[in-house]
Design an enzyme around this catalytic site. Structure first.
Site, short mmCIF file in Angstrom:
data_model
loop_
_atom_site.label_atom_id
_atom_site.label_comp_id
_atom_site.label_asym_id
_atom_site.label_seq_id
_atom_site.Cartn_x
_atom_site.Cartn_y
_atom_site.Cartn_z
N HIS A 155 0.88 -1.19 0.00
CA HIS A 155 0.00 0.00 0.00
C HIS A 155 0.91 1.23 0.00
O HIS A 155 1.49 1.58 1.03
CB HIS A 155 -0.91 0.00 1.23
CG HIS A 155 -1.86 1.15 1.29
ND1 HIS A 155 -3.19 0.99 1.61
CD2 HIS A 155 -1.70 2.48 1.11
CE1 HIS A 155 -3.80 2.17 1.60
NE2 HIS A 155 -2.91 3.10 1.30
N HIS B 32 1.61 5.35 -1.66
CA HIS B 32 1.23 6.54 -2.43
C HIS B 32 2.48 7.12 -3.08
O HIS B 32 3.37 7.61 -2.37
CB HIS B 32 0.57 7.58 -1.53
CG HIS B 32 -0.70 7.09 -0.91
ND1 HIS B 32 -1.92 7.22 -1.54
CD2 HIS B 32 -0.93 6.40 0.23
CE1 HIS B 32 -2.86 6.65 -0.78
NE2 HIS B 32 -2.28 6.16 0.30
N LEU B 33 2.53 7.05 -4.40
CA LEU B 33 3.69 7.59 -5.12
C LEU B 33 3.44 8.96 -5.70
O LEU B 33 4.38 9.62 -6.16
CB LEU B 33 4.11 6.62 -6.24
CG LEU B 33 4.84 5.35 -5.81
CD1 LEU B 33 5.08 4.44 -7.00
CD2 LEU B 33 6.17 5.69 -5.12
N ARG B 34 2.15 9.38 -5.74
CA ARG B 34 1.80 10.70 -6.30
C ARG B 34 2.22 10.78 -7.77
O ARG B 34 2.39 9.80 -8.45
CB ARG B 34 2.41 11.85 -5.48
CG ARG B 34 2.25 11.73 -3.97
CD ARG B 34 0.82 11.69 -3.50
NE ARG B 34 0.72 11.88 -2.05
CZ ARG B 34 -0.28 11.43 -1.31
NH1 ARG B 34 -1.28 10.73 -1.85
NH2 ARG B 34 -0.34 11.68 -0.02
N ASN C 212 -5.19 7.28 -5.91
CA ASN C 212 -5.93 8.51 -5.53
C ASN C 212 -5.22 9.78 -5.98
O ASN C 212 -4.93 10.67 -5.19
CB ASN C 212 -6.23 8.54 -4.02
CG ASN C 212 -4.99 8.55 -3.15
OD1 ASN C 212 -3.94 8.06 -3.55
ND2 ASN C 212 -5.09 9.11 -1.95
N LYS D 155 -9.30 -0.34 -5.81
CA LYS D 155 -9.34 0.30 -4.50
C LYS D 155 -10.70 0.94 -4.26
O LYS D 155 -11.19 1.73 -5.08
CB LYS D 155 -8.24 1.38 -4.43
CG LYS D 155 -8.19 2.15 -3.11
CD LYS D 155 -7.65 1.32 -1.96
CE LYS D 155 -7.81 2.00 -0.61
NZ LYS D 155 -6.70 2.86 -0.24
N HIS E 279 -10.53 0.92 1.85
CA HIS E 279 -10.32 1.92 2.91
C HIS E 279 -11.52 1.80 3.84
O HIS E 279 -12.61 2.24 3.51
CB HIS E 279 -10.21 3.33 2.32
CG HIS E 279 -9.92 4.36 3.37
ND1 HIS E 279 -8.71 4.99 3.49
CD2 HIS E 279 -10.68 4.83 4.39
CE1 HIS E 279 -8.74 5.80 4.53
NE2 HIS E 279 -9.92 5.73 5.10
N HIS F 151 -4.62 -0.81 5.87
CA HIS F 151 -4.15 -0.05 7.05
C HIS F 151 -5.09 -0.18 8.25
O HIS F 151 -5.67 0.80 8.70
CB HIS F 151 -3.88 1.41 6.71
CG HIS F 151 -4.90 2.11 5.82
ND1 HIS F 151 -6.24 2.07 6.05
CD2 HIS F 151 -4.74 2.86 4.71
CE1 HIS F 151 -6.86 2.76 5.11
NE2 HIS F 151 -5.97 3.24 4.30
N ASP G 98 1.47 2.52 3.52
CA ASP G 98 0.62 3.72 3.37
C ASP G 98 1.46 4.98 3.45
O ASP G 98 0.99 6.03 3.90
CB ASP G 98 -0.50 3.73 4.43
CG ASP G 98 -1.58 4.76 4.09
OD1 ASP G 98 -1.67 5.18 2.94
OD2 ASP G 98 -2.32 5.14 5.02
#
Ligand code: NCD
Ligand code: ZN
Length: 357
Positions: free
Chosen positions: A26, A28-30, A54, A112, A149, A187, A260
């Protein structure tokens, strides 16, 4: 002579730990400047990651995922290897056939589910779960996991109860209505989450972050408000942190690492309405070795970081290895520079003796 040698050996002896190269299930690489800065922080230690969708706008279609994957690979510095495992952001307009084709081609490893309004960039998420039933049915048929989530968004529900309430009101009904649907509770932050995941069959798993093994809600709120410890789901009381530690170090196959790691520039964290997310990509493995050692479970670190997640996603374990060494405290920067502003690294609040060689 022999004696002397032995004592020299003892003096210089260091403790090392070699693991299969880990996966972050999990992350977040943006995008853009932030992606360029944070990708090497994960690729340095991790072979693969389940990449969260996201973005603004979100990664909804197979076409979006293919384009995002290309941008990630283009941002990877020369000489580094890393495999992004792509996900699709479920919306009420998601086309089940697009999802099935993205899965069949090998491009996408999960979908997701964000309840609309639950977290950062979740406004395109699901409001009425009836409207995604046909997508979930198709996913159950083809064995594509749903990453969830797990927080209700009902403003009447206290933020510290939102995960436990989600399990009863949303997750359990979805799983009953969609037999065979493979689900990852993302998470988890509560003993209820750990208990529900622990009691499920092999269609159910849960990721646990690094920071939720370290902080409870006092770290955010006692003695001053500390925005860099604010993430969603928000850290809960101490008994929940202890339940997460037991789950992570249990060796049970259904629990695995999803950091995360969620970078936000400092000016958006240190703000009147600060963003949620802890940035842990850089020092996660040092922190986890510390936590697992404290729990007397260093032998269970490898299943948690490198085996259980791969098995759930039907992937072979990585062929490579990494070695950690225990010695002088590992030096990590307080912040990393990004083209989008500085990002503060998660501070575990204790010195980190384990470092990745
Ligand atoms: C994540 C983010 O910033 O994208 N934030 C967080 O606090 N974990 C979103 C999420 O995973 O909820
Ligand atoms: Zn996340």
């Amino acid at each position: 002579m022999e004696k002397g040698r032995a004592s020299v050996y003892r003096l210089t002896m260091t403790q090392t730990l070699t693991l299969r190269r880990p996966d972050d299930m999990h992350l977040h690489l943006r995008d853009g400047a932030m992606l360029n800065a944070v990708l090497p922080e994960s690729a340095r230690h991790f072979a693969r990651a389940i990449v969260m969708p996201n973005l603004v706008p979100p990664v909804v279609t197979a076409r979006d995922a293919a384009a995002y994957r290309d941008r990630i690979l283009a941002a990877l510095p020369q000489g580094m290897r890393f495999e992004p495992l792509m996900t699709l952001y479920l919306t009420e307009a998601t086309d089940p056939e697009d999802v099935a084709a993205a899965h069949a081609s090998g491009l996408v490893k999960a979908v997701k589910l964000y309840p609309a309004g639950a977290t950062t960039n979740s406004q395109s998420g699901v409001k009425d779960f009836q409207n995604v039933r046909h997508v979930l049915d198709r996913m159950a048929e083809i064995g594509l996991p749903l990453c969830v989530h797990g927080e209700v968004t009902d403003p009447a529900v206290d933020i510290f109860d939102r995960e436990a309430v989600f399990i009863d009101r949303v997750l359990d009904p979805i799983r009953r209505a969609t037999p065979g649907l493979r689900v990852v509770m993302e998470h988890i932050t509560t003993e209820e989450g750990a208990a529900y995941a622990g009691a499920g069959d092999d269609t159910l798993a849960a990721t646990i972050t690094t920071h939720h093994l370290v902080i409870n809600r006092n770290h955010i709120l006692a003695g001053g408000i500390r925005p860099h410890y604010y993430c969603l789901p928000v850290a809960k009381r101490e008994k929940h942190r202890l339940a997460l530690r037991r789950a992570a170090t249990s060796g049970a196959a259904r629990f695995f690492l999803g950091t995360d790691s969620a970078p936000h520039p400092d000016h958006l964290k240190e703000h009147a309405c600060g963003c949620a997310g802890c940035f842990t990509a850089t020092n996660t493995l040092s922190i986890l070795a510390h936590v697992f050692e404290e729990e007397g479970a260093l032998d269970r670190l490898e299943p948690f970081t490198s085996l259980n997640g791969a098995a759930f996603y039907g992937l072979p374990p990585n062929p490579g290895r990494i070695t950690l060494e225990k010695g002088a405290p590992a030096a990590y920067p307080a912040k990393i520079d990004t083209g989008a502003g500085p990002v503060t690294l998660f501070d575990p609040g204790f010195p980190l003796a384990w470092k990745v060689l």
